[in-house]
Motif scaffolding. Sequence first.
Motif, PDB file in Angstrom:
ATOM      1  N   ASP A  95      42.021  38.254  52.203  1.00  0.00           N
ATOM      2  CA  ASP A  95      42.833  38.217  51.252  1.00  0.00           C
ATOM      3  C   ASP A  95      43.994  39.125  51.477  1.00  0.00           C
ATOM      4  O   ASP A  95      44.081  40.297  51.827  1.00  0.00           O
ATOM      5  CB  ASP A  95      42.273  39.017  50.018  1.00  0.00           C
ATOM      6  N   TYR A 133      48.886  41.892  50.318  1.00  0.00           N
ATOM      7  CA  TYR A 133      49.550  42.806  50.613  1.00  0.00           C
ATOM      8  C   TYR A 133      50.236  42.440  52.045  1.00  0.00           C
ATOM      9  O   TYR A 133      50.896  43.414  52.620  1.00  0.00           O
ATOM     10  CB  TYR A 133      49.142  44.420  50.717  1.00  0.00           C
ATOM     11  N   SER A 138      46.360  34.504  43.143  1.00  0.00           N
ATOM     12  CA  SER A 138      45.271  34.380  44.266  1.00  0.00           C
ATOM     13  C   SER A 138      43.988  34.600  43.603  1.00  0.00           C
ATOM     14  O   SER A 138      42.975  33.802  44.200  1.00  0.00           O
ATOM     15  CB  SER A 138      45.720  35.121  45.510  1.00  0.00           C
ATOM     16  N   ASP A 139      43.860  35.239  42.565  1.00  0.00           N
ATOM     17  CA  ASP A 139      42.657  35.277  41.996  1.00  0.00           C
ATOM     18  C   ASP A 139      41.877  34.140  41.585  1.00  0.00           C
ATOM     19  O   ASP A 139      40.590  33.746  41.609  1.00  0.00           O
ATOM     20  CB  ASP A 139      42.634  36.089  40.379  1.00  0.00           C
ATOM     21  N   SER A 143      52.402  37.849  43.319  1.00  0.00           N
ATOM     22  CA  SER A 143      52.477  38.901  42.340  1.00  0.00           C
ATOM     23  C   SER A 143      52.884  40.212  43.191  1.00  0.00           C
ATOM     24  O   SER A 143      53.354  41.445  42.295  1.00  0.00           O
ATOM     25  CB  SER A 143      50.902  39.318  41.860  1.00  0.00           C
ATOM     26  N   LYS A 144      52.861  40.409  44.329  1.00  0.00           N
ATOM     27  CA  LYS A 144      53.105  41.759  45.030  1.00  0.00           C
ATOM     28  C   LYS A 144      54.513  41.792  45.176  1.00  0.00           C
ATOM     29  O   LYS A 144      55.514  42.067  44.462  1.00  0.00           O
ATOM     30  CB  LYS A 144      52.178  42.155  45.905  1.00  0.00           C
ATOM     31  N   THR A 168      49.805  35.714  47.645  1.00  0.00           N
ATOM     32  CA  THR A 168      50.011  36.213  46.199  1.00  0.00           C
ATOM     33  C   THR A 168      51.467  36.197  46.077  1.00  0.00           C
ATOM     34  O   THR A 168      52.341  36.537  46.864  1.00  0.00           O
ATOM     35  CB  THR A 168      49.528  37.180  45.291  1.00  0.00           C
ATOM     36  N   ARG A 178      52.097  34.810  37.426  1.00  0.00           N
ATOM     37  CA  ARG A 178      50.538  34.442  37.891  1.00  0.00           C
ATOM     38  C   ARG A 178      50.688  33.103  38.964  1.00  0.00           C
ATOM     39  O   ARG A 178      50.570  32.055  38.558  1.00  0.00           O
ATOM     40  CB  ARG A 178      49.670  33.848  36.606  1.00  0.00           C
ATOM     41  N   ASN A 222      42.794  46.926  49.321  1.00  0.00           N
ATOM     42  CA  ASN A 222      43.211  47.689  48.065  1.00  0.00           C
ATOM     43  C   ASN A 222      41.881  48.261  47.411  1.00  0.00           C
ATOM     44  O   ASN A 222      40.969  47.422  47.292  1.00  0.00           O
ATOM     45  CB  ASN A 222      44.162  46.597  47.135  1.00  0.00           C
TER      46      ASN A 222
HETATM   47  C1  LIG Z   1      46.950  42.400  43.535  1.00  0.00           C
HETATM   48  C2  LIG Z   1      45.757  41.906  44.429  1.00  0.00           C
HETATM   49  C3  LIG Z   1      45.687  40.551  44.457  1.00  0.00           C
HETATM   50  C4  LIG Z   1      46.536  39.626  43.617  1.00  0.00           C
HETATM   51  O1  LIG Z   1      45.925  38.964  42.540  1.00  0.00           O
HETATM   52  P1  LIG Z   1      46.802  37.874  41.712  1.00  0.00           P
HETATM   53  O2  LIG Z   1      45.777  37.099  41.147  1.00  0.00           O
HETATM   54  O3  LIG Z   1      47.533  36.912  42.861  1.00  0.00           O
HETATM   55  O4  LIG Z   1      47.854  38.562  40.830  1.00  0.00           O
HETATM   56  C5  LIG Z   1      44.870  39.923  45.048  1.00  0.00           C
HETATM   57  N1  LIG Z   1      43.879  40.636  45.867  1.00  0.00           N
HETATM   58  C6  LIG Z   1      44.048  42.139  46.177  1.00  0.00           C
HETATM   59  C7  LIG Z   1      43.088  42.973  46.884  1.00  0.00           C
HETATM   60  C8  LIG Z   1      44.903  42.734  45.287  1.00  0.00           C
HETATM   61  O5  LIG Z   1      45.018  44.050  45.065  1.00  0.00           O
END
Ligand SMILES: *Cc1c(COP(=O)(O)O)cnc(C)c1O
Length: 361
Positions: free
Chosen positions: A188, A191, A89-90, A218-219, A216, A227, A161
């Motif tokens: 965002d 989570y 998502s970055d 990623s979580k 994302t 990624r 976060n």
């Molecule tokens: C972990 C996290 C992301 C995820 O980032 P990715 O690029 O998808 O791995 C995005 N926003 C927040 C607040 C996070 O903690």
Amino acid sequence: MSDAIRPQPGILDIALYQGGKTQIAGVANAVKLSSNENPFGPPDRAKEAYLRAVHSLHRYPSTDHAELREAIAEVHGLDPDRVICGVGSDEILQLIAQAYAGPRDEVIFTEHGFLMYRICALAAGATPVQVAERERVTDVDAILRACNTRTRIVFVANPNNPTGTMIAPAEVARLAAGLPRQAILVLDGAYAEYVEGFDAGLALIEDRTNVVMTRTFSKIYGLGGLRIGWGYGPQAIIDVLNRVRQPFNLSTAQIDTAIAAVRDQDWVAKCRAENSRMRAWLAGALAEMGVPSDVSAANFILARFASADEAEACDAFLQSQGLIVRRVAGYNLPHCLRITVGDEASCRRVAHAVAQFKGAR
Ligand SMILES: *Cc1c(COP(=O)(O)O)cnc(C)c1O
């Protein structure tokens, strides 16, 4: 180098992103609770899809991610044309900043907001504006007061976060409704899956033209190493982001693995339930030792210590015990440690170690 060669204004103000520590010198089997990773990893089907991708490495990947967008849309009840996929998502956050903010524009985020928001704003040449929270909770009124004719983007993570706190859908709606006409609200939802029954702002997106959501793999999907992320919003905004997105931003392995992962909602439900169970246990155990935390809606706990010195000393002790947690001084929380909710054994280990630390003081 000639001093006539200079990067764009703002770039040199970017502090390099510091990821969670991954190793402790001299410790072989450290437990990593510093990056909010799913201790159970991705579902088996996702791993199998990744392995199969080896057979098509010579082929360019899809540029429109149609199959992945359709899978995401089906699972979440969305319009696939309004889904955009990115390298985490970055990348979606970065595309939004690149496309909608520039020199003299302002980008708002909160006091303990995700560090990427500042980085994206500066990389786009825009001015980052940090707004106070109220006791580690997003303060909608403070954000609205900070808005002006230069505000182009407001980034809010919900749950946030590293605080783990959330604001209610009505508060998010009030924020979206109160923004200046030229500003986009970016929700965002990294989570979001950890919150039972939470739509991450989807209903609001359907209602309005100024809200975008990022998500994302990623979580909860356990794919941080691969990624993959996605966004959802009004067609006009998604169309703009697709113009600046690299056509081959995602590899076939990323796309196929994500399709398999998103289709395994049983895995998501199982991980969410296990996270809730261990999060409650860990928060309770820490509270009994005199280490309070706000009620977390995510897969980590923000443990509060009496002082920055105590947090630092506890971190050092945990490392001596092979436990890696996250210092969050860079998030204006020097007296806190962010602890990812691991599997049961890891939670018990970290609670035991904090008890030893507190007992020895
Ligand atoms: C972990 C996290 C992301 C995820 O980032 P990715 O690029 O998808 O791995 C995005 N926003 C927040 C607040 C996070 O903690």
